[in-house]
Design a protein around this motif. Structure first.
Motif, PDB file in Angstrom:
ATOM      1  N   ASN A  15       0.812  -1.226   0.000  1.00 56.26           N
ATOM      2  CA  ASN A  15       0.000   0.000   0.000  1.00 56.26           C
ATOM      3  C   ASN A  15       0.842   1.271   0.000  1.00 56.26           C
ATOM      4  O   ASN A  15       0.291   2.372   0.008  1.00 56.26           O
ATOM      5  N   THR A  16       2.174   1.142   0.007  1.00 55.77           N
ATOM      6  CA  THR A  16       3.030   2.321  -0.014  1.00 55.77           C
ATOM      7  C   THR A  16       3.316   2.735  -1.448  1.00 55.77           C
ATOM      8  O   THR A  16       3.155   1.944  -2.380  1.00 55.77           O
ATOM      9  N   SER A  17       3.736   3.962  -1.630  1.00 59.05           N
ATOM     10  CA  SER A  17       4.103   4.422  -2.964  1.00 59.05           C
ATOM     11  C   SER A  17       5.377   3.719  -3.411  1.00 59.05           C
ATOM     12  O   SER A  17       6.149   3.216  -2.583  1.00 59.05           O
ATOM     13  N   ASN A  18       5.610   3.689  -4.705  1.00 56.16           N
ATOM     14  CA  ASN A  18       6.708   2.899  -5.257  1.00 56.16           C
ATOM     15  C   ASN A  18       8.090   3.336  -4.807  1.00 56.16           C
ATOM     16  O   ASN A  18       9.023   2.544  -4.794  1.00 56.16           O
ATOM     17  N   ASN A  19       8.250   4.618  -4.474  1.00 54.63           N
ATOM     18  CA  ASN A  19       9.593   5.103  -4.124  1.00 54.63           C
ATOM     19  C   ASN A  19       9.838   5.131  -2.616  1.00 54.63           C
ATOM     20  O   ASN A  19      10.840   5.654  -2.160  1.00 54.63           O
ATOM     21  N   ASN A  20       8.915   4.582  -1.823  1.00 49.69           N
ATOM     22  CA  ASN A  20       9.093   4.560  -0.375  1.00 49.69           C
ATOM     23  C   ASN A  20      10.218   3.612   0.034  1.00 49.69           C
ATOM     24  O   ASN A  20      10.379   2.536  -0.533  1.00 49.69           O
ATOM     25  N   ARG A  61      10.580  -2.828  -7.981  1.00 49.65           N
ATOM     26  CA  ARG A  61       9.970  -2.294  -9.203  1.00 49.65           C
ATOM     27  C   ARG A  61      10.856  -2.661 -10.388  1.00 49.65           C
ATOM     28  O   ARG A  61      12.063  -2.466 -10.330  1.00 49.65           O
TER      29      ARG A  61
END
Length: 202
Positions: A15-20, A61
């Motif tokens: 549920n976190t953004s891809n760059n976290n 990613r």
């Protein structure tokens, strides 16, 4: 119990953004340090997450163009390292100029003044350096003020022109300018004069 903790951690990561970026400390609400560490190591082996440097991970990613793992932005990594150790940091040199749009040169070395110890990290072909300081700029100023002062100092007094003033001015709100001028009265006089020029009619 172990499976439950793993599921909770995987759910939060998904549920976190891809760059976290995240460390063991970010998941201690689910279990002990050793338990969470083992889970992250296993998820990394399964390629569910990617180890960026020792102790810091990100959601895996893969680029559709190159079919390779997308690298983490070095500045984002530096911020996470600082957060993990509770350091305050200030970008310096060309990196500070780059962050403010005053240089298009992509740095190969990211250098920071820091409230922490001297540390150097290697990330791919990039070097991230932290240099300890006790200056007013890092201990008493907010991040925006510190970044501006660092960039102005890097440019030097003779390289401050109307274009530089205009570029910086467009990035600041009236409230930010008021705070910058209030905080910065103790810094080097010529830098303070530049800040005043930037903040006139901002």
């Amino acid at each position: 119990m172990q499976q439950s903790i793993t599921s909770q951690i995987k759910n939060e990561i998904s549920n976190t953004s891809n760059n976290n970026l995240f460390t063991v400390k970010d998941f201690l609400k689910y279990g002990s340090y050793d338990t969470v560490k083992r889970i992250l190591i296993r998820l990394n082996k399964e390629e569910y997450i990617t180890r960026v440097i020792d102790g810091i991970y990100t959601k895996t990613r893969v680029s559709k163009l190159t079919n390779e793992i997308v690298p983490t932005n070095p500045h984002t990594l530096a911020l996470k390292i600082a957060d993990n150790f509770s350091w305050k940091i200030i970008p310096t040199g060309n990196h500070a100029l780059n962050l403010l749009g005053l240089s298009e040169q992509v740095p190969t070395s990211y250098e920071y003044l820091s409230t922490g110890p001297y540390r150097t990290y290697e990330y791919g072909n990039t070097i991230i350096k932290f240099k300890n300081t006790r200056s007013v700029e890092i201990n008493e100023l907010n991040d925006k003020s510190s970044l501006l002062i660092s960039a102005i100092r890097t440019l030097g007094k003779d390289n401050i022109n109307d274009e530089v003033i205009h570029k910086i001015k467009n990035q600041l709100s009236v409230n930010e300018c008021d705070l910058i001028l209030k905080e910065s009265v103790k810094i080097t006089n010529w830098i303070y004069e530049v800040l005043k020029e930037i903040c006139i009619n901002a």
